[in-house]
Design a protein around this motif. Structure first.
Motif, PDB file in Angstrom:
ATOM      1  N   PHE A  91      20.393  -6.788 -34.024  1.00  0.00           N
ATOM      2  CA  PHE A  91      19.147  -6.132 -34.370  1.00  0.00           C
ATOM      3  C   PHE A  91      18.537  -5.480 -33.125  1.00  0.00           C
ATOM      4  N   GLU A  92      17.829  -4.377 -33.328  1.00  0.00           N
ATOM      5  CA  GLU A  92      17.157  -3.719 -32.206  1.00  0.00           C
ATOM      6  C   GLU A  92      15.980  -4.575 -31.737  1.00  0.00           C
ATOM      7  N   PRO A  93      15.973  -5.001 -30.462  1.00  0.00           N
ATOM      8  CA  PRO A  93      14.901  -5.880 -29.969  1.00  0.00           C
ATOM      9  C   PRO A  93      13.512  -5.289 -30.152  1.00  0.00           C
ATOM     10  N   GLU A  94      13.380  -3.966 -29.958  1.00  0.00           N
ATOM     11  CA  GLU A  94      12.057  -3.354 -30.076  1.00  0.00           C
ATOM     12  C   GLU A  94      11.529  -3.403 -31.506  1.00  0.00           C
ATOM     13  N   ILE A  95      12.426  -3.561 -32.488  1.00  0.00           N
ATOM     14  CA  ILE A  95      11.995  -3.662 -33.890  1.00  0.00           C
ATOM     15  C   ILE A  95      11.615  -5.101 -34.222  1.00  0.00           C
ATOM     16  N   VAL A  96      12.532  -6.040 -33.986  1.00  0.00           N
ATOM     17  CA  VAL A  96      12.282  -7.422 -34.418  1.00  0.00           C
ATOM     18  C   VAL A  96      11.200  -8.112 -33.587  1.00  0.00           C
ATOM     19  N   ASN A  97      10.967  -7.631 -32.353  1.00  0.00           N
ATOM     20  CA  ASN A  97       9.923  -8.234 -31.523  1.00  0.00           C
ATOM     21  C   ASN A  97       8.571  -7.549 -31.676  1.00  0.00           C
ATOM     22  N   SER A  98       8.515  -6.513 -32.475  1.00  0.00           N
ATOM     23  CA  SER A  98       7.247  -5.831 -32.720  1.00  0.00           C
ATOM     24  C   SER A  98       6.282  -6.760 -33.453  1.00  0.00           C
ATOM     25  N   PRO A  99       5.006  -6.719 -33.128  1.00  0.00           N
ATOM     26  CA  PRO A  99       4.038  -7.537 -33.871  1.00  0.00           C
ATOM     27  C   PRO A  99       3.927  -7.131 -35.334  1.00  0.00           C
ATOM     28  N   PHE A 100       4.405  -5.936 -35.677  1.00  0.00           N
ATOM     29  CA  PHE A 100       4.348  -5.491 -37.067  1.00  0.00           C
ATOM     30  C   PHE A 100       5.546  -5.976 -37.881  1.00  0.00           C
ATOM     31  N   PHE A 101       6.591  -6.471 -37.197  1.00  0.00           N
ATOM     32  CA  PHE A 101       7.706  -7.100 -37.908  1.00  0.00           C
ATOM     33  C   PHE A 101       7.315  -8.550 -38.151  1.00  0.00           C
ATOM     34  N   LYS A 102       7.016  -8.873 -39.401  1.00  0.00           N
ATOM     35  CA  LYS A 102       6.420 -10.163 -39.708  1.00  0.00           C
ATOM     36  C   LYS A 102       7.415 -11.260 -40.043  1.00  0.00           C
ATOM     37  N   LEU A 103       8.472 -10.919 -40.795  1.00  0.00           N
ATOM     38  CA  LEU A 103       9.315 -11.987 -41.318  1.00  0.00           C
ATOM     39  C   LEU A 103      10.661 -11.444 -41.771  1.00  0.00           C
ATOM     40  N   ALA A 104      11.713 -12.212 -41.504  1.00  0.00           N
ATOM     41  CA  ALA A 104      13.042 -11.950 -42.061  1.00  0.00           C
ATOM     42  C   ALA A 104      13.380 -13.090 -43.009  1.00  0.00           C
ATOM     43  N   ILE A 105      13.699 -12.739 -44.255  1.00  0.00           N
ATOM     44  CA  ILE A 105      13.975 -13.741 -45.284  1.00  0.00           C
ATOM     45  C   ILE A 105      15.455 -13.695 -45.639  1.00  0.00           C
ATOM     46  N   THR A 106      16.094 -14.850 -45.635  1.00  0.00           N
ATOM     47  CA  THR A 106      17.467 -14.956 -46.128  1.00  0.00           C
ATOM     48  C   THR A 106      17.485 -15.912 -47.312  1.00  0.00           C
ATOM     49  N   GLN A 107      18.641 -15.977 -47.988  1.00  0.00           N
ATOM     50  CA  GLN A 107      18.760 -16.825 -49.168  1.00  0.00           C
ATOM     51  C   GLN A 107      19.555 -18.098 -48.906  1.00  0.00           C
ATOM     52  N   ALA A 108      19.979 -18.291 -47.674  1.00  0.00           N
ATOM     53  CA  ALA A 108      20.755 -19.482 -47.331  1.00  0.00           C
ATOM     54  C   ALA A 108      20.628 -19.739 -45.833  1.00  0.00           C
ATOM     55  N   GLU A 109      20.770 -20.976 -45.440  1.00  0.00           N
ATOM     56  CA  GLU A 109      20.647 -21.336 -44.029  1.00  0.00           C
ATOM     57  C   GLU A 109      21.733 -20.669 -43.190  1.00  0.00           C
ATOM     58  N   LEU A 110      22.943 -20.531 -43.737  1.00  0.00           N
ATOM     59  CA  LEU A 110      24.015 -19.882 -42.978  1.00  0.00           C
ATOM     60  C   LEU A 110      23.672 -18.436 -42.648  1.00  0.00           C
ATOM     61  N   ILE A 111      23.017 -17.740 -43.580  1.00  0.00           N
ATOM     62  CA  ILE A 111      22.606 -16.357 -43.308  1.00  0.00           C
ATOM     63  C   ILE A 111      21.485 -16.339 -42.282  1.00  0.00           C
ATOM     64  N   ARG A 112      20.566 -17.292 -42.376  1.00  0.00           N
ATOM     65  CA  ARG A 112      19.498 -17.388 -41.370  1.00  0.00           C
ATOM     66  C   ARG A 112      20.088 -17.581 -39.973  1.00  0.00           C
ATOM     67  N   GLU A 113      21.074 -18.459 -39.846  1.00  0.00           N
ATOM     68  CA  GLU A 113      21.728 -18.678 -38.554  1.00  0.00           C
ATOM     69  C   GLU A 113      22.383 -17.389 -38.061  1.00  0.00           C
ATOM     70  N   SER A 114      22.961 -16.633 -38.989  1.00  0.00           N
ATOM     71  CA  SER A 114      23.608 -15.370 -38.635  1.00  0.00           C
ATOM     72  C   SER A 114      22.611 -14.367 -38.070  1.00  0.00           C
ATOM     73  N   VAL A 115      21.450 -14.229 -38.712  1.00  0.00           N
ATOM     74  CA  VAL A 115      20.482 -13.240 -38.226  1.00  0.00           C
ATOM     75  C   VAL A 115      19.872 -13.672 -36.897  1.00  0.00           C
ATOM     76  N   ILE A 116      19.734 -14.972 -36.692  1.00  0.00           N
ATOM     77  CA  ILE A 116      19.221 -15.455 -35.397  1.00  0.00           C
ATOM     78  C   ILE A 116      20.231 -15.169 -34.290  1.00  0.00           C
ATOM     79  N   GLN A 117      21.513 -15.394 -34.592  1.00  0.00           N
ATOM     80  CA  GLN A 117      22.566 -15.152 -33.601  1.00  0.00           C
ATOM     81  C   GLN A 117      22.672 -13.681 -33.221  1.00  0.00           C
TER      82      GLN A 117
END
Length: 379
Positions: free
Chosen positions: A136-162
Motif C-alpha cells: 500500500f502507498e504509505p502516504e495513503i494509509v497513513n493519512s488522517p483521512f484514511f480511517k479503516l481497512a476492513i477484511t473478512q478474515a484474520e488471514l486477510i487482515r495479516e496480509s494487509v498489515i504485512q
C-alpha cells in the motif's frame, strides 16, 4: 444486477444497513449498462434516486437507501484513450467535483476511489476481501483521512498489515444478513415444500448461493446420488452455471436434485430457507476456504433451519456455539451425506425454526456490522 454478483450484494447490503441506522446513504456506481447521450447528465451527474423496483427485488433492500448511478458518456466507451475514458471521468471529474463536496464519508472496495477521497480530504473506509500482493502507498494509509481497512478474515487482515497497512487501522469483521431474514413465512414455506417434495420424498435439503466450483455444488450432486430418498434443491448462479450443473446431474443420473436458478424477488429466498429440513454448506477446502465469509451462512442461521457445514477455517469458531448444526470434513461426499442424515434424525424440522439459531444470529445483522464499523470512525 447479475446472478453472480456476490460482492455487489455485499456492497448494497452494507449501504442499506447504514441507511437503516438513519444516516443519509447512497450507493454510487458507474452506470455501464446505459450509455448516456444527454450532456446535462454529464454536467450534473450526481443525482440521488429512489431504487427501481427491479433493484429492490434483486437486492431485497429497504426504503431508506438511495442510489446514484453515474452516467457514462457514450463516446468514452467508444473512443476511449489513456486520458479520456470512463475511469478518468469518474475519478478526475465526477467524484471530486460532484460527489465529494456533499459527502461526509466514503466506504468502498475500490482502491482508486480511496486515493481520490484522500486527495479530496474525505474520510474513507476501505474493504479488502482478498490477500494483498503489493504494498500500500504509505502516504495513503497513513493519512488522517484514511480511517479503516476492513477484511473478512484474520488471514486477510495479516496480509494487509504485512503489505503496509497500519495495524491500528486494520480490523476483520464477519459479514451478516439482512434483517428481513428474521421474518417468518409459514405459509410460503409450506408452499415451497408442496412444490418441491415429489415422488414420496419427505426431507428437503436446500443450498442457496453462488455456484462456483469451490462452493461445493459438484459435491452436493454426488451427495444427492448417495441419498436418493432426499430431495435436494439448489438456488443461485448464472443461467450458464445452472445449465452446466443440470447437465452434470443428468450425466450422473441424479434425479433428486433441482436447480432453480436465481429467484426473484430475492425476498422469496427467505421462505425457501425456512422450507428446508436442512440447509447445505458444502464449501470445499483449498485457498478460497481460508478467507471466505459467505453471506449464506448467516442467512442460514437467521432462518432457524438446521445446517450441515463443512469444516473450513473461517467458520470453525462457530463449531462450539449453540447453533443447531452438523459438521464434517470437506471434499468428502460420504462424510457430508452422513452429516445430513445425522442432522435430519436429531433435529427434525420445526415450522417456526429453531430459536437457538435465530437468537444466536441476531448479533450478525448487517446493521450491527455497520454500527461496529462506525464505532471506529466516531462519526
Amino acid at each position: 444486477m447479475e446472478p453472480n454478483s456476490a460482492h455487489e450484494i455485499h456492497d448494497v447490503l452494507c449501504a442499506n444497513s447504514v441507511a437503516n441506522l438513519n444516516y443519509s446513504t447512497a450507493i454510487i456506481y458507474p452506470d455501464t449498462k446505459r450509455k448516456s447521450v444527454n450532456p446535462l447528465e454529464w454536467l450534473y451527474p450526481f443525482s440521488l434516486q429512489t431504487p427501481s423496483q427491479k433493484f429492490i427485488e434483486f437486492y431485497n433492500t429497504d426504503e431508506l437507501l438511495k442510489t446514484a448511478p453515474l452516467p457514462i458518456p457514450f463516446f468514452l466507451e467508444k473512443f476511449q484513450t489513456k486520458i479520456l475514458n470512463p475511469s478518468h471521468a469518474i475519478y478526475k471529474y465526477y467524484l471530486p467535483y460532484h460527489v465529494f463536496p456533499v459527502t461526509e464519508i466514503i466506504h468502498t472496495r475500490d482502491w482508486n476511489c480511496v486515493k481520490a477521497a484522500i486527495k479530496a480530504q474525505i474520510p474513507v473506509i476501505y474493504e479488502c476481501h482478498y490477500f494483498q500482493d503489493k504494498p500500500f502507498e504509505p502516504e495513503i494509509v497513513n493519512s488522517p483521512f484514511f480511517k479503516l481497512a476492513i477484511t473478512q478474515a484474520e488471514l486477510i487482515r495479516e496480509s494487509v498489515i504485512q503489505t503496509g497497512m497500519p495495524p491500528e487501522k486494520s480490523v476483520w469483521l464477519h459479514n451478516g444478513f439482512s434483517q428481513s431474514f428474521l421474518n417468518r413465512h409459514l405459509e410460503d414455506a409450506q408452499k415451497w415444500r408442496n412444490e418441491l417434495l415429489k415422488n414420496g420424498r419427505q426431507s428437503l435439503v436446500v443450498y442457496s448461493g453462488a455456484l462456483y466450483p469451490f462452493k461445493g455444488v459438484n459435491l452436493l450432486i454426488d451427495v444427492a446420488k448417495i441419498l436418493s430418498d432426499i430431495q435436494f434443491v439448489v438456488t443461485g448462479g448464472t443461467e450458464e452455471q445452472v445449465n452446466s450443473y443440470r447437465k452434470i446431474a443428468q450425466d450422473k443420473q441424479v434425479k433428486n436434485i433441482n436447480f432453480l436458478g436465481w429467484i426473484l424477488p430475492f425476498s422469496r429466498v427467505n421462505s425457501l430457507l425456512q422450507a428446508a429440513d436442512v440447509l447445505a454448506h458444502p464449501h470445499c477446502s483449498g485457498k478460497s476456504a481460508n478467507f471466505t465469509n459467505p453471506l449464506k451462512f448467516f442467512q442460514y442461521m437467521a432462518s432457524g433451519t438446521p445446517i450441515a457445514i463443512t469444516e473450513i477455517p473461517p467458520l470453525m469458531e462457530f463449531r462450539n456455539t449453540p447453533i443447531i448444526s452438523g459438521w464434517c470434513e470437506p471434499d468428502n461426499p460420504h462424510s457430508f451425506a452422513d452429516c445430513l442424515q445425522w442432522v435430519i434424525k436429531n433435529y427434525p424440522r420445526k415450522a417456526e425454526g429453531y430459536k437457538e439459531n435465530i437468537e444466536f444470529s441476531s448479533q450478525y445483522t448487517y446493521e450491527g456490522r455497520a454500527a461496529k464499523i462506525l464505532s471506529y470512525i466516531n462519526l
